[in-house]
Scaffold this motif. Structure first.
Motif, PDB file in Angstrom:
ATOM      1  N   VAL A  55      35.166  34.315  44.160  1.00  0.00           N
ATOM      2  CA  VAL A  55      34.985  35.635  43.555  1.00  0.00           C
ATOM      3  C   VAL A  55      33.581  35.824  43.001  1.00  0.00           C
ATOM      4  CG1 VAL A  55      35.797  37.211  41.749  1.00  0.00           C
ATOM      5  CG2 VAL A  55      37.441  35.844  43.042  1.00  0.00           C
ATOM      6  N   ASN A  82      44.568  35.809  40.814  1.00  0.00           N
ATOM      7  CA  ASN A  82      43.917  35.420  42.057  1.00  0.00           C
ATOM      8  C   ASN A  82      44.677  34.331  42.802  1.00  0.00           C
ATOM      9  OD1 ASN A  82      41.459  33.597  43.435  1.00  0.00           O
ATOM     10  ND2 ASN A  82      41.151  35.808  43.580  1.00  0.00           N
ATOM     11  N   ASP A 119      39.635  43.809  39.419  1.00  0.00           N
ATOM     12  CA  ASP A 119      38.602  43.086  40.156  1.00  0.00           C
ATOM     13  C   ASP A 119      37.208  43.511  39.715  1.00  0.00           C
ATOM     14  OD1 ASP A 119      38.998  45.606  41.247  1.00  0.00           O
ATOM     15  OD2 ASP A 119      38.513  44.983  43.293  1.00  0.00           O
TER      16      ASP A 119
END
Length: 535
Positions: free
Chosen positions: A294, A386, A480
């Motif tokens: 990420v 996640n 996000d």
């Protein structure tokens, strides 16, 4: 000399005190892609560090620092658009300057765009000769530490001279690290800062940041293990060599590496010592993967090296903590040794203390301490979402499976932190005087509002109802995006003594970098801060 010469163009917190509907987003814009950090390999990061180290003297001169001041490179982050963020610690006459850290932001063309400083005060003291003897400072520090941690505290290291610059006028000071144990059995690393001329305590903070197998909380999982002779060990070579160790109810030492003959670990029951090890190893694994996939960060320090996890600490120890000195997470087995504190969000919480330490290094006291704890809760939550584990789906509850309260309730609530009975929903002047685990509520509430917005809703089967201080509705920008904004704010714009007002400014800068100052994301971040009374 031009400002282009500033940077080479080559360029332990305890956990406790004593698919969301708004997360989907469109493809990243060119601006967002440009402001994201480059996924550096360990060797590339080392090269950037070396390049920055080669120009520290010129950087100090260009920034107008005094003749006795020197810069020490701590970290370097490079964005896709070529912007380089170099984080420095500072010394004065060879002494560490606590609260003197700064970040230089340099554009691809070599021009310095901005400098973020933890203090605007000039670093200068009248004398480097203390009027108070080290032993007197040590005795005073031990007394101050015992008032907080109890009689188990012990000071066995001589104080070091430092320059204290985190607040007010810089002064010559002593830093004493008091060891021993805290009241609940957690190792103690109380840092006490005393004025070297008067012996008066200036500041104190805690250095311990609480904080294929069958697991207790995540079901059957695949683990990164290693072949060792005729057997196997819980060594994850694919993730920096992370190891999971067994303290076997001890409170010191490194512990013993878990090994077996079959590469099948645990049975889901706490009575099997391997079960907690599976949860800890899996938690470390999904945390590593989150930061790398990420945010492009290769390990806790960004250097590709794995930490260690130690399980079965003490007896009936109802806590978990991160310790920088051993670069390790440590987990107790909970009340009656039946509920190890090894759930995904707890593991990620602890490892995230290491990320904070390696970047902004938020002091573990006052508002910066609340932000430190809140950051670990934010990324603990992000990792849990996640991981997409069916047995432990993502939610905005911290430690909901470890039953730390004994009644099935979670440790913390992000939509309305005060539901735990002690955490702050909103900022107030008193927040800085709260325990950091409760002042973290302001950051946690901001993250929930920024991600999901205010009002009632249900996400992954959990019902939430998040209020705002002014009663105004907040529209979430998606989890996000909120994660990326907070990570960029932490790693490029926060410093050691950032408070909530500073965190707002840092996150708005990050949102502006990623999405633009006129974007809905920027406005959403601002609205969420207003919702928690930070304006």
């Amino acid at each position: 000399m031009s400002t282009a010469a500033v940077v080479a163009t080559a360029t332990a917190a305890a956990l406790v005190a004593g698919m969301t509907t708004g997360s989907a987003s469109a493809a990243p814009t060119a601006r967002e892609l440009g402001a994201q950090s480059v996924k550096l390999s360990p060797s590339q990061r080392v090269e950037l560090m070396h390049s920055a180290n080669a120009t520290t003297a010129r950087a100090a001169k260009t920034l107008g620092l005094g003749a006795q001041e020197k810069l020490v490179v701590k970290d370097v982050i490079k964005d896709v658009d070529g912007t380089v963020h170099t984080r420095y610690d500072r010394t004065y006459a060879g002494l560490p300057v606590l609260g003197g850290d700064l970040v230089v932001h340099q554009a691809k063309d070599g021009k310095v765009k901005d400098v973020t400083k933890s203090t605007k005060a000039a670093i200068k003291v009248a004398s480097l000769t203390p009027k108070v003897a080290p032993k007197a400072a040590q005795s005073s520090a031990l007394k101050a530490a015992k008032a907080v941690t109890g009689d188990k505290a012990a000071s066995d290291k001589a104080p070091r001279k430092v320059i204290w610059a985190a607040k007010g006028t810089p002064v010559l000071a002593y830093e004493t690290v008091v060891g021993g144990f805290q009241k609940d059995g957690t190792p103690n690393q109380m840092h006490v800062i005393t004025d070297a001329d008067t012996g008066k305590k200036i500041f104190e903070y805690q250095g311990i940041e609480n904080g294929a197998g069958t697991s207790e909380y995540s079901g059957k999982v695949e683990l990164g293990t290693s072949k060792e002779g005729s057997g196997y060990s819980l060594t994850d070579k694919g993730r920096g060599g992370h190891q999971t160790l067994n303290l076997d109810h001890g409170q010191s030492g490194e512990g013993k590496l878990f090994t077996n003959d079959t590469d099948k670990w645990g049975d889901g029951k706490p009575s099997n010592p391997e079960t907690a090890a599976v949860d800890a190893a899996y938690g470390a694994q999904v945390t590593w993967d989150y930061y790398k996939n990420v945010h492009g960060r290769d390990g806790i320090k960004g250097d590709g090296k794995g930490a260690t996890s130690r399980v079965h600490y003490g007896n009936g120890y109802v806590n978990a903590f991160w310790d920088d000195s051993c670069f390790c997470m440590t987990y107790g087995d909970g009340e009656g040794d039946k509920k190890p504190l090894t759930e995904i969000d707890v593991a990620a919480h602890e490892m995230s203390h290491g990320v904070t330490s390696a970047t902004a290094n938020l002091e573990y006291s006052g508002e910066s301490g609340g932000l430190n704890e809140g950051t670990s809760d934010i990324f603990g939550t992000a990792v849990e979402f996640n991981a997409k584990n069916a047995e432990d789906p993502g939610d905005y509850l911290m430690g909901e499976k470890i039953d730390i309260n004994g009644d099935g309730t979670p440790l913390r609530y992000m939509d309305k932190p005060s539901k735990d009975g002690q955490s702050a929903d909103y900022w107030s002047p008193e927040v800085g005087n709260m325990d950091v685990h409760y002042s973290s509520g302001v950051a946690n509430h901001w993250f929930y509002l920024a991600s999901e917005g205010s009002g009632a809703k249900e996400i992954n089967g959990v019902k939430y109802d998040s209020p705002t201080k002014d009663g105004k509705k907040v529209e979430g920008i998606g989890r996000d995006k909120a994660e990326k904004i907070w990570f960029k704010a932490l790693t490029t714009y926060m410093t050691s003594n950032t408070d909530y007002k500073g965190a707002r400014e840092a996150s708005l800068k990050a949102a502006g970098d990623l999405y633009g100052k006129d974007s809905k994301e920027y406005k959403g971040v601002d609205a969420a801060w207003a919702g928690v009374n930070v304006k």
